[in-house]
Design a protein around this motif. Sequence first.
Motif, PDB file in Angstrom:
ATOM      1  N   GLU A   1     -16.719  22.798   5.349  1.00  0.00           N
ATOM      2  CA  GLU A   1     -17.969  22.549   6.073  1.00  0.00           C
ATOM      3  C   GLU A   1     -19.156  22.574   5.127  1.00  0.00           C
ATOM      4  O   GLU A   1     -20.079  21.751   5.235  1.00  0.00           O
TER       5      GLU A   1
ATOM      6  N   ARG B   1     -16.580  17.399  11.489  1.00  0.00           N
ATOM      7  CA  ARG B   1     -17.414  18.364  10.797  1.00  0.00           C
ATOM      8  C   ARG B   1     -18.654  18.635  11.643  1.00  0.00           C
ATOM      9  O   ARG B   1     -18.909  17.945  12.629  1.00  0.00           O
ATOM     10  N   GLY B   2     -19.416  19.598  11.247  1.00  0.00           N
ATOM     11  CA  GLY B   2     -20.576  20.002  12.026  1.00  0.00           C
ATOM     12  C   GLY B   2     -20.378  21.385  12.621  1.00  0.00           C
ATOM     13  O   GLY B   2     -19.275  21.947  12.599  1.00  0.00           O
ATOM     14  N   GLU B   3     -21.455  21.944  13.165  1.00  0.00           N
ATOM     15  CA  GLU B   3     -21.411  23.302  13.685  1.00  0.00           C
ATOM     16  C   GLU B   3     -20.441  23.442  14.855  1.00  0.00           C
ATOM     17  O   GLU B   3     -19.709  24.431  14.958  1.00  0.00           O
ATOM     18  N   ALA B   4     -20.413  22.449  15.742  1.00  0.00           N
ATOM     19  CA  ALA B   4     -19.514  22.540  16.891  1.00  0.00           C
ATOM     20  C   ALA B   4     -18.055  22.481  16.450  1.00  0.00           C
ATOM     21  O   ALA B   4     -17.211  23.236  16.951  1.00  0.00           O
ATOM     22  N   HIS B   5     -17.755  21.600  15.495  1.00  0.00           N
ATOM     23  CA  HIS B   5     -16.378  21.489  14.998  1.00  0.00           C
ATOM     24  C   HIS B   5     -15.986  22.758  14.247  1.00  0.00           C
ATOM     25  O   HIS B   5     -14.858  23.258  14.408  1.00  0.00           O
ATOM     26  N   ARG B   6     -16.892  23.281  13.448  1.00  0.00           N
ATOM     27  CA  ARG B   6     -16.629  24.524  12.713  1.00  0.00           C
ATOM     28  C   ARG B   6     -16.342  25.667  13.686  1.00  0.00           C
ATOM     29  O   ARG B   6     -15.388  26.438  13.502  1.00  0.00           O
ATOM     30  N   ALA B   7     -17.171  25.790  14.745  1.00  0.00           N
ATOM     31  CA  ALA B   7     -16.979  26.861  15.719  1.00  0.00           C
ATOM     32  C   ALA B   7     -15.644  26.707  16.448  1.00  0.00           C
ATOM     33  O   ALA B   7     -14.960  27.702  16.733  1.00  0.00           O
TER      34      ALA B   7
END
Length: 321
Positions: free
Chosen positions: A285, A304-310
């Motif tokens: 990320e 990728r991105g905050e939602a995918h990371r979470a």
Amino acid sequence: MISVPMEWKERFDPRRFFRGEKAVDGPVLLTHRRVFIVPNRRGFGLAVLLAIQFLAAINYGNNLAFILTFLLAGIAMQSTLHAFRNLAGLSVRRGKAPPVFAGEPARFELHLDNPSRIHRLGLTARLAGSATPVRFDVAPETTATLILHAETEQRGWLSMPTVTFDTSFPLGLFRAWSPINLRQRVLVYPRPAPPGIRPTPIPEPGLGVRPDTREEEDFHGFSAYRPGDPLKRIHWKGVAKGQGVHVKQYAGGDTAELLLDWQYTPGADVEARLSRLCRWVLDAEAAGTPYGLRLPGVAIQKGRGEAHRARCLEALALFGT
């Protein structure tokens, strides 16, 4: 406000005075049923002193000694009312509880509403198992926000322990306290492994790992350096001129894709593998590389991105639960 009827067995259960009542969603109103008062060490010391003074007054038949004894006793007993009023009437609501990594303190947010015109002074709040209380005041007709911390050791859901509000206001002779339980929990991610081991490339149609093949023919500009950016893209001439650390950006070309697969992850046990996968998710990320995650029974497509990371970190945190 939450006020669940209680059976007689529950009402006289001595554990209620320390563990509180059953957990509820809230808000919880602190009433006479939830607020308890006992003398503290100073209160017991004053009681012993007044007893000795009363015996001396009887022995010597001194009316002034009687007056002083009863006056001090009356003032002390009056302080119990003020201690009760300092807590009674407050409403406690739960707030946010953001996810954390194992080993980091969990943050539980609480909101205390004071609808009355009484200034609540000298209050403290403490989570069960915590050695450090949080001290605060609540002004009339306002709301105070508290952040309480709890230690985390294992991944998964961590429920908020019993929180106890107490006060010794105004004279410090009596302790009034109120333990409550709110249905609040925080998600604990696995502890990230130390950086250093890179994931093994796993070619697969549509989701795999390829070398970073970004073509650098079309220079697009500069951006601020972020941890994980390739060192070869740093604009070293600008660093030498004191212009700060910037990274060259290029348009076009292919972007590497990464598959983080449980099967190919090194580790002595389950937690070691999850820790390594957690580190790879964070590194991918930070580098801006699209990545997917594959666990037994779980498959998350690339992104990728905050939602995918979470989403990936949540899958790691709840794996096997």
